[in-house]
Design a protein around this motif. Structure first.
Motif, PDB file in Angstrom:
ATOM      1  N   SER A 106      36.995   8.233 -11.506  1.00 51.40           N
ATOM      2  CA  SER A 106      36.139   9.384 -11.811  1.00 51.40           C
ATOM      3  C   SER A 106      35.196   9.720 -10.662  1.00 51.40           C
ATOM      4  O   SER A 106      34.817  10.880 -10.489  1.00 51.40           O
ATOM      5  CB  SER A 106      35.332   9.139 -13.089  1.00 51.40           C
ATOM      6  N   ALA A 107      34.822   8.731  -9.879  1.00 61.08           N
ATOM      7  CA  ALA A 107      33.996   8.997  -8.698  1.00 61.08           C
ATOM      8  C   ALA A 107      34.799   9.786  -7.667  1.00 61.08           C
ATOM      9  O   ALA A 107      34.267  10.667  -6.983  1.00 61.08           O
ATOM     10  CB  ALA A 107      33.495   7.692  -8.100  1.00 61.08           C
ATOM     11  N   VAL A 108      36.089   9.498  -7.563  1.00 61.78           N
ATOM     12  CA  VAL A 108      36.968  10.235  -6.651  1.00 61.78           C
ATOM     13  C   VAL A 108      37.071  11.693  -7.103  1.00 61.78           C
ATOM     14  O   VAL A 108      36.982  12.620  -6.292  1.00 61.78           O
ATOM     15  CB  VAL A 108      38.360   9.584  -6.584  1.00 61.78           C
ATOM     16  N   VAL A 109      37.235  11.910  -8.412  1.00 64.03           N
ATOM     17  CA  VAL A 109      37.295  13.267  -8.943  1.00 64.03           C
ATOM     18  C   VAL A 109      35.967  13.982  -8.689  1.00 64.03           C
ATOM     19  O   VAL A 109      35.941  15.135  -8.240  1.00 64.03           O
ATOM     20  CB  VAL A 109      37.633  13.263 -10.447  1.00 64.03           C
ATOM     21  N   ALA A 110      34.868  13.303  -8.952  1.00 61.74           N
ATOM     22  CA  ALA A 110      33.537  13.905  -8.747  1.00 61.74           C
ATOM     23  C   ALA A 110      33.335  14.309  -7.295  1.00 61.74           C
ATOM     24  O   ALA A 110      32.782  15.380  -7.003  1.00 61.74           O
ATOM     25  CB  ALA A 110      32.446  12.938  -9.192  1.00 61.74           C
ATOM     26  N   ASN A 111      33.788  13.483  -6.361  1.00 66.63           N
ATOM     27  CA  ASN A 111      33.639  13.786  -4.935  1.00 66.63           C
ATOM     28  C   ASN A 111      34.420  15.036  -4.534  1.00 66.63           C
ATOM     29  O   ASN A 111      34.050  15.735  -3.593  1.00 66.63           O
ATOM     30  CB  ASN A 111      34.096  12.605  -4.085  1.00 66.63           C
ATOM     31  N   ALA A 112      35.507  15.307  -5.254  1.00 71.99           N
ATOM     32  CA  ALA A 112      36.329  16.486  -4.953  1.00 71.99           C
ATOM     33  C   ALA A 112      35.726  17.773  -5.520  1.00 71.99           C
ATOM     34  O   ALA A 112      36.148  18.868  -5.154  1.00 71.99           O
ATOM     35  CB  ALA A 112      37.736  16.291  -5.506  1.00 71.99           C
ATOM     36  N   LEU A 113      34.743  17.621  -6.415  1.00 71.88           N
ATOM     37  CA  LEU A 113      34.126  18.770  -7.095  1.00 71.88           C
ATOM     38  C   LEU A 113      32.623  18.788  -6.810  1.00 71.88           C
ATOM     39  O   LEU A 113      31.817  18.600  -7.719  1.00 71.88           O
ATOM     40  CB  LEU A 113      34.365  18.692  -8.601  1.00 71.88           C
ATOM     41  N   PRO A 114      32.213  18.986  -5.573  1.00 76.14           N
ATOM     42  CA  PRO A 114      30.793  18.888  -5.229  1.00 76.14           C
ATOM     43  C   PRO A 114      29.941  19.860  -6.037  1.00 76.14           C
ATOM     44  O   PRO A 114      30.292  21.034  -6.173  1.00 76.14           O
ATOM     45  CB  PRO A 114      30.760  19.220  -3.730  1.00 76.14           C
ATOM     46  N   GLY A 115      28.866  19.326  -6.594  1.00 73.83           N
ATOM     47  CA  GLY A 115      27.962  20.141  -7.409  1.00 73.83           C
ATOM     48  C   GLY A 115      28.229  20.036  -8.894  1.00 73.83           C
ATOM     49  O   GLY A 115      27.360  20.348  -9.709  1.00 73.83           O
ATOM     50  N   ALA A 116      29.430  19.592  -9.265  1.00 75.63           N
ATOM     51  CA  ALA A 116      29.749  19.453 -10.689  1.00 75.63           C
ATOM     52  C   ALA A 116      29.061  18.223 -11.258  1.00 75.63           C
ATOM     53  O   ALA A 116      28.843  17.243 -10.557  1.00 75.63           O
ATOM     54  CB  ALA A 116      31.254  19.337 -10.885  1.00 75.63           C
ATOM     55  N   ARG A 117      28.738  18.295 -12.540  1.00 76.98           N
ATOM     56  CA  ARG A 117      28.211  17.126 -13.264  1.00 76.98           C
ATOM     57  C   ARG A 117      29.375  16.575 -14.076  1.00 76.98           C
ATOM     58  O   ARG A 117      29.756  17.141 -15.082  1.00 76.98           O
ATOM     59  CB  ARG A 117      27.044  17.537 -14.147  1.00 76.98           C
ATOM     60  N   LEU A 118      29.939  15.491 -13.594  1.00 77.18           N
ATOM     61  CA  LEU A 118      31.165  14.956 -14.169  1.00 77.18           C
ATOM     62  C   LEU A 118      30.880  13.960 -15.288  1.00 77.18           C
ATOM     63  O   LEU A 118      29.987  13.114 -15.156  1.00 77.18           O
ATOM     64  CB  LEU A 118      32.011  14.298 -13.079  1.00 77.18           C
ATOM     65  N   VAL A 119      31.647  14.072 -16.347  1.00 74.40           N
ATOM     66  CA  VAL A 119      31.534  13.175 -17.495  1.00 74.40           C
ATOM     67  C   VAL A 119      32.925  12.642 -17.814  1.00 74.40           C
ATOM     68  O   VAL A 119      33.884  13.409 -17.924  1.00 74.40           O
ATOM     69  CB  VAL A 119      30.965  13.907 -18.732  1.00 74.40           C
ATOM     70  N   LYS A 120      33.039  11.338 -17.942  1.00 71.69           N
ATOM     71  CA  LYS A 120      34.303  10.723 -18.361  1.00 71.69           C
ATOM     72  C   LYS A 120      34.324  10.672 -19.886  1.00 71.69           C
ATOM     73  O   LYS A 120      33.418  10.095 -20.512  1.00 71.69           O
ATOM     74  CB  LYS A 120      34.405   9.309 -17.785  1.00 71.69           C
ATOM     75  N   ALA A 121      35.339  11.282 -20.497  1.00 73.33           N
ATOM     76  CA  ALA A 121      35.441  11.273 -21.964  1.00 73.33           C
ATOM     77  C   ALA A 121      36.848  11.703 -22.377  1.00 73.33           C
ATOM     78  O   ALA A 121      37.568  12.332 -21.593  1.00 73.33           O
ATOM     79  CB  ALA A 121      34.399  12.211 -22.587  1.00 73.33           C
ATOM     80  N   PHE A 122      37.226  11.390 -23.597  1.00 67.58           N
ATOM     81  CA  PHE A 122      38.495  11.798 -24.213  1.00 67.58           C
ATOM     82  C   PHE A 122      39.734  11.211 -23.530  1.00 67.58           C
ATOM     83  O   PHE A 122      40.839  11.683 -23.778  1.00 67.58           O
ATOM     84  CB  PHE A 122      38.633  13.334 -24.233  1.00 67.58           C
ATOM     85  N   ASN A 123      39.572  10.217 -22.673  1.00 68.56           N
ATOM     86  CA  ASN A 123      40.735   9.732 -21.925  1.00 68.56           C
ATOM     87  C   ASN A 123      41.285   8.398 -22.425  1.00 68.56           C
ATOM     88  O   ASN A 123      42.299   7.934 -21.918  1.00 68.56           O
ATOM     89  CB  ASN A 123      40.382   9.572 -20.442  1.00 68.56           C
ATOM     90  N   HIS A 124      40.627   7.777 -23.391  1.00 66.77           N
ATOM     91  CA  HIS A 124      41.049   6.409 -23.723  1.00 66.77           C
ATOM     92  C   HIS A 124      42.053   6.340 -24.881  1.00 66.77           C
ATOM     93  O   HIS A 124      42.587   5.267 -25.158  1.00 66.77           O
ATOM     94  CB  HIS A 124      39.820   5.527 -24.018  1.00 66.77           C
ATOM     95  N   LEU A 125      42.324   7.476 -25.517  1.00 65.90           N
ATOM     96  CA  LEU A 125      43.258   7.474 -26.648  1.00 65.90           C
ATOM     97  C   LEU A 125      44.537   8.223 -26.305  1.00 65.90           C
ATOM     98  O   LEU A 125      44.497   9.236 -25.607  1.00 65.90           O
ATOM     99  CB  LEU A 125      42.609   8.136 -27.874  1.00 65.90           C
TER     100      LEU A 125
END
Length: 199
Positions: A106-125
């Motif tokens: 998720s840190a890699v995804v966040a780095n690709a989207l500068p300025g976005a507030r990234l939240v990890k959710a809905f991915n474990h099911l």
């Protein structure tokens, strides 16, 4: 607050079904264009609006439900991600840690989207479980929420609640968030854990 899902695979459709079930309109886009989403819109009584990716990224909250590396293509769809909340539903299972610079995915995804507030959710099911009615006699199905942005985490937890699930905060991405992030060929401990919380 406007919402859009990018990705129309099994997980994207499972999430779309939860929005439609709760009467919340959501946009949905994929790389094949808005016309390919017509059947999805019809299936959910037009609570799911077919969008282009360029239209989807205008939403306040963007749900990224694409194969992991596809986030790089989505990142190029908008000039700035400033002010956007992005819910990362991706899983980097099978991606070597060296390809991630040993960072949480998720840190890699966040780095690709500068300025976005990234939240990890809905991915474990799995998608099939995610599409089920979230409430049962045992309580409400848990959705884990993790972010380095407390305000975004609160917003997403509120959305989780509106969809009928029980939000459970795991704290920051590099800490509790690691519990729901695949690492190389290992699933994290909370992935696939179908838990319920009594109100």
């Amino acid at each position: 607050m406007t919402y859009a899902i990018i990705g129309s695979g099994n997980v994207g459709r499972a999430l779309a079904s939860q929005f439609a079930r709760n009467g919340i309109t959501i946009g949905m886009a994929n790389t094949r264009g808005a016309d390919s989403m017509a059947s999805v819109a019809k299936e959910y009584d037009n609570k799911v609006l077919p969008l282009t990716i360029q239209e989807a990224v205008k939403a306040d909250v963007i749900i990224l439900a694409v194969p992991f590396w596809a986030h790089r293509d989505i990142a190029r769809a908008v000039e700035t991600w400033q002010g956007k909340i992005v819910i990362d539903v991706t899983n980097a299972f099978g991606v070597p840690l060296s390809d991630l610079d040993n960072l949480p995915s998720s840190a890699v995804v966040a780095n690709a989207l500068p300025g976005a507030r990234l939240v990890k959710a809905f991915n474990h099911l799995p998608a099939g479980v995610l599409a089920q009615e979230p409430a049962s006699a045992g309580g409400r199905r848990v959705i884990f929420v993790s972010s380095d942005h407390e305000d975004a985490s609160t917003t997403v937890a509120s959305l989780v609640d509106k969809l009928g699930f029980a939000p459970v905060s795991l704290g920051k991405i590099a800490q509790g968030g690691q519990l729901v992030q695949a690492r190389d060929k290992r699933w994290a401990p909370l992935i696939f854990q179908d838990l319920f919380k009594r109100d």
